[in-house]
Design a protein around this motif. Structure first.
Motif, short mmCIF file in Angstrom:
data_model
loop_
_atom_site.label_atom_id
_atom_site.label_comp_id
_atom_site.label_asym_id
_atom_site.label_seq_id
_atom_site.Cartn_x
_atom_site.Cartn_y
_atom_site.Cartn_z
N GLU A 31 -20.53 -22.69 27.40
CA GLU A 31 -21.54 -22.99 28.43
C GLU A 31 -22.56 -24.01 27.94
N ARG A 32 -22.93 -23.92 26.68
CA ARG A 32 -23.88 -24.89 26.12
C ARG A 32 -23.28 -26.29 26.12
N ILE A 33 -22.04 -26.41 25.67
CA ILE A 33 -21.37 -27.71 25.65
C ILE A 33 -21.24 -28.26 27.06
N GLU A 34 -20.81 -27.42 27.98
CA GLU A 34 -20.63 -27.83 29.38
C GLU A 34 -21.94 -28.33 29.98
N GLY A 35 -23.02 -27.62 29.76
CA GLY A 35 -24.32 -28.01 30.30
C GLY A 35 -24.78 -29.36 29.80
N LYS A 36 -24.60 -29.60 28.52
CA LYS A 36 -25.01 -30.88 27.95
C LYS A 36 -24.13 -32.02 28.45
N LEU A 37 -22.83 -31.78 28.54
CA LEU A 37 -21.94 -32.82 29.06
C LEU A 37 -22.34 -33.22 30.48
N GLN A 38 -22.54 -32.21 31.33
CA GLN A 38 -22.87 -32.49 32.72
C GLN A 38 -24.21 -33.19 32.86
N ALA A 39 -25.18 -32.79 32.08
CA ALA A 39 -26.52 -33.36 32.20
C ALA A 39 -26.62 -34.78 31.63
N GLN A 40 -25.97 -35.04 30.51
CA GLN A 40 -26.17 -36.30 29.81
C GLN A 40 -25.05 -37.33 30.02
N ILE A 41 -23.81 -36.88 30.07
CA ILE A 41 -22.68 -37.80 30.16
C ILE A 41 -22.20 -37.95 31.61
N GLN A 42 -22.39 -36.92 32.40
CA GLN A 42 -21.98 -36.90 33.81
C GLN A 42 -20.52 -37.30 33.98
N PRO A 43 -19.62 -36.52 33.37
CA PRO A 43 -18.19 -36.87 33.42
C PRO A 43 -17.61 -36.73 34.83
N THR A 44 -16.60 -37.55 35.10
CA THR A 44 -15.86 -37.41 36.35
C THR A 44 -14.77 -36.35 36.20
N HIS A 45 -14.42 -36.07 34.95
CA HIS A 45 -13.46 -35.01 34.62
C HIS A 45 -13.74 -34.57 33.19
N TYR A 46 -13.58 -33.28 32.93
CA TYR A 46 -13.68 -32.80 31.56
C TYR A 46 -12.95 -31.47 31.42
N ASP A 47 -12.49 -31.23 30.21
CA ASP A 47 -11.91 -29.94 29.84
C ASP A 47 -12.54 -29.56 28.51
N ALA A 64 -14.45 -16.26 13.64
CA ALA A 64 -15.23 -16.95 14.67
C ALA A 64 -14.42 -17.10 15.96
N THR A 65 -15.07 -16.82 17.08
CA THR A 65 -14.38 -16.92 18.37
C THR A 65 -14.77 -18.16 19.15
N GLU A 66 -15.81 -18.86 18.73
CA GLU A 66 -16.22 -20.10 19.39
C GLU A 66 -16.58 -21.14 18.33
N SER A 67 -15.59 -21.45 17.49
CA SER A 67 -15.85 -22.36 16.38
C SER A 67 -15.03 -23.65 16.44
N HIS A 68 -13.95 -23.65 17.19
CA HIS A 68 -13.06 -24.82 17.27
C HIS A 68 -12.85 -25.18 18.74
N PHE A 69 -13.21 -26.41 19.10
CA PHE A 69 -13.08 -26.84 20.48
C PHE A 69 -12.37 -28.18 20.57
N LYS A 70 -11.67 -28.36 21.65
CA LYS A 70 -11.07 -29.64 22.02
C LYS A 70 -11.75 -30.08 23.31
N LEU A 71 -12.31 -31.27 23.30
CA LEU A 71 -12.98 -31.80 24.49
C LEU A 71 -12.21 -33.00 25.02
N ILE A 72 -11.92 -32.95 26.28
CA ILE A 72 -11.37 -34.10 27.00
C ILE A 72 -12.46 -34.52 27.97
N VAL A 73 -12.98 -35.72 27.80
CA VAL A 73 -14.11 -36.16 28.61
C VAL A 73 -13.80 -37.53 29.21
N VAL A 74 -13.91 -37.60 30.53
CA VAL A 74 -13.69 -38.85 31.27
C VAL A 74 -15.02 -39.21 31.91
#
Length: 105
Positions: free
Chosen positions: A6-22, A34-44
Motif C-alpha cells: 500500500e505504501r509503494i502504491e500510494g507513492k507511485l500514484q501520487a508522484q509518478i501517476q502511472p498509466t499502468h502498474y503492477d 520477511a513477507t514484504e521484502s522482495h517486490f517486482k514493479l512494472i511501471v508505465v
C-alpha cells in the motif's frame, strides 16, 4: 498501519501517476521470514519519457527510499513509457529464482 504494498502504491500514484502498474510481492520466492521484502514493479508512465533506464530507476529508488530503509530488501524495476509498453508484446521478464541464504535451488 499500511502494508508495504500500500505504501509503494500510494507513492507511485501520487508522484509518478502511472498509466499502468503492477506491484508484485515476490517475497515467497526468497529465503527468510520477511513477507514484504522482495517486490517486482512494472511501471508505465509518461514521467519516464526522455529518461534512460538509469534515470528511471533512480527516480523510483528516490521515491521509495524510506521503504528501502524500512524493510524492502530487493526491488526489481521494469519501467516503460506508454509507447514502449504498447509495443511490448511479452510484458516484463520473469524474476530469477533466489540463490541466496538458506534457499536451495
Amino acid at each position: 498501519m499500511k502494508t508495504m504494498h500500500e505504501r509503494i502504491e500510494g507513492k507511485l500514484q501520487a508522484q509518478i501517476q502511472p498509466t499502468h502498474y503492477d506491484i508484485i510481492n515476490e517475497s515467497h520466492m526468497h529465503s527468510g521470514p520477511a513477507t514484504e521484502s522482495h517486490f517486482k514493479l512494472i511501471v508505465v508512465a509518461e514521467h519516464f519519457t526522455g529518461l534512460n533506464a538509469v534515470k528511471r530507476h533512480q527516480a523510483l529508488y528516490g521515491l521509495l527510499a524510506e521503504e528501502l530503509r524500512e524493510g524492502v530488501h530487493a526491488l526489481a524495476l521494469h519501467t516503460y513509457t506508454p509507447e514502449e509498453w504498447a509495443q511490448n508484446q511479452q510484458g516484463a521478464p520473469d524474476s530469477p529464482n533466489c540463490r541466496g541464504g538458506s534457499q536451495v535451488g
